[in-house]
Design a protein around this motif. Structure first.
Motif, PDB file in Angstrom:
ATOM      1  N   ARG A   1       0.814  -1.177   0.053  1.00  0.00           N
ATOM      2  CA  ARG A   1       0.120   0.010   0.032  1.00  0.00           C
ATOM      3  C   ARG A   1       0.890   1.213  -0.065  1.00  0.00           C
ATOM      4  NH1 ARG A   1      -3.434  -2.081   3.364  1.00  0.00           N
ATOM      5  NH2 ARG A   1      -2.330  -1.150   5.316  1.00  0.00           N
TER       6      ARG A   1
ATOM      7  N   TYR B   1      -2.970   9.422   3.049  1.00  0.00           N
ATOM      8  CA  TYR B   1      -3.222   8.391   3.970  1.00  0.00           C
ATOM      9  C   TYR B   1      -3.152   8.892   5.378  1.00  0.00           C
ATOM     10  CZ  TYR B   1      -2.800   3.626   5.404  1.00  0.00           C
ATOM     11  OH  TYR B   1      -3.028   2.258   6.106  1.00  0.00           O
ATOM     12  N   GLU B   2      -4.428   8.795   6.106  1.00  0.00           N
ATOM     13  CA  GLU B   2      -4.751   9.433   7.480  1.00  0.00           C
ATOM     14  C   GLU B   2      -4.755   8.353   8.382  1.00  0.00           C
ATOM     15  OE1 GLU B   2      -4.117  12.568   7.667  1.00  0.00           O
ATOM     16  OE2 GLU B   2      -3.952  13.111   5.545  1.00  0.00           O
TER      17      GLU B   2
ATOM     18  N   GLU C   1      -7.558   7.766  10.039  1.00  0.00           N
ATOM     19  CA  GLU C   1      -8.607   7.102   9.770  1.00  0.00           C
ATOM     20  C   GLU C   1      -8.670   6.097   8.713  1.00  0.00           C
ATOM     21  OE1 GLU C   1      -9.273  10.830  12.118  1.00  0.00           O
ATOM     22  OE2 GLU C   1      -8.002  10.340   9.993  1.00  0.00           O
ATOM     23  N   ASP C   2      -7.509   5.983   7.901  1.00  0.00           N
ATOM     24  CA  ASP C   2      -7.469   5.061   6.844  1.00  0.00           C
ATOM     25  C   ASP C   2      -6.882   3.815   7.288  1.00  0.00           C
ATOM     26  OD1 ASP C   2      -8.510   6.553   4.964  1.00  0.00           O
ATOM     27  OD2 ASP C   2      -6.677   7.797   4.820  1.00  0.00           O
TER      28      ASP C   2
END
Length: 228
Positions: A17, A143-144, A146-147
């Motif tokens: 990712r 990309y946080e 929360e991800d």
């Protein structure tokens, strides 16, 4: 003992990712500041590569880094490299570590990490998973917290809460997302502080990526956490 097979699979997914996301950058954006003070995105990528090599050292019984100064110098040396070299290094160093783990047999043995920290070998894949996930967020490329996978977020909250357990500078604290709860800080009969919020906000506060503004605090002020 940790489920290292499951963690290794999750680590591979997280690494792919990150590599897919970083491949969309260019040389200029790699040289831009990351979310970590004083580090460019190149520093973050260089750190991930050298951390993988350092964990090979750990698994083979050598010191994780020759010294703190050598660790920092290696990151500074590799940070300015162009995107294609950064990508190859992250990919190749991760592959070397995965290949070593594929040949490992004694996952119950104790290994020594940085600064004298010891852990079971079976726990090290999760530690590397945390490096990849959190530094992906640190790159500031969409990309946080929360991800992050829910399983990772829950386990990292538990890991960090345990890390601060018994720390004399952290008041007795309960951390909760209103579904699960973790305890941390110095020991006391009753918790002094309760910190409530969404799991990503809790993780952000615990790992120093957020200031806790999105959390509700009762029983006192939001505890100031020591550096990791």
């Amino acid at each position: 003992m940790a489920d290292h097979v499951r963690d290794l699979a999750s680590l591979r997914e997280a690494t792919e990712r990150l590599l897919t996301a970083v491949a969309k950058l260019n040389n200029d954006s790699v040289a831009e500041p990351s979310r970590l003070p004083g580090w460019t995105r190149g520093h973050v990528l260089a750190h991930l590569s050298r951390n993988a090599d350092a964990l090979v050292n750990v698994m083979e019984g050598r010191p994780m880094y020759a010294s703190a100064e050598a660790r920092d110098a290696d990151i500074d040396r590799d940070a300015p490299r162009p995107l294609d070299i950064q990508l190859s290094d992250v990919r190749d160093s991760a592959a070397r570590l995965q290949e070593l783990w594929a040949a490992s047999t004694d996952w119950s043995r104790t290994v020594e990490l940085r600064n004298g920290v010891t852990d079971a070998a079976s726990e090290v894949p999760f530690r590397r998973w945390a490096e990849v996930e959190l530094h992906h967020v640190d790159l500031g490329i969409g990309y946080e917290l929360e991800d992050l996978p829910a399983e990772f977020t829950e386990r990292e909250i538990a890991f960090l809460a345990n890390r601060f357990t018994g720390h004399p500078e952290v008041p007795p604290t309960v951390i909760t997302d209103s579904t699960r709860a973790w305890s941390t800080g110095r020991e006391a009969a009753e918790p002094e502080v309760t910190v409530t919020g969404p799991a990503p906000e809790l993780l952000g506060w615990l790992c120093g990526r957020r200031d806790g503004a999105g959390l509700d605090v009762s029983g006192g002020a939001l505890p100031a956490l020591p550096p990791l």
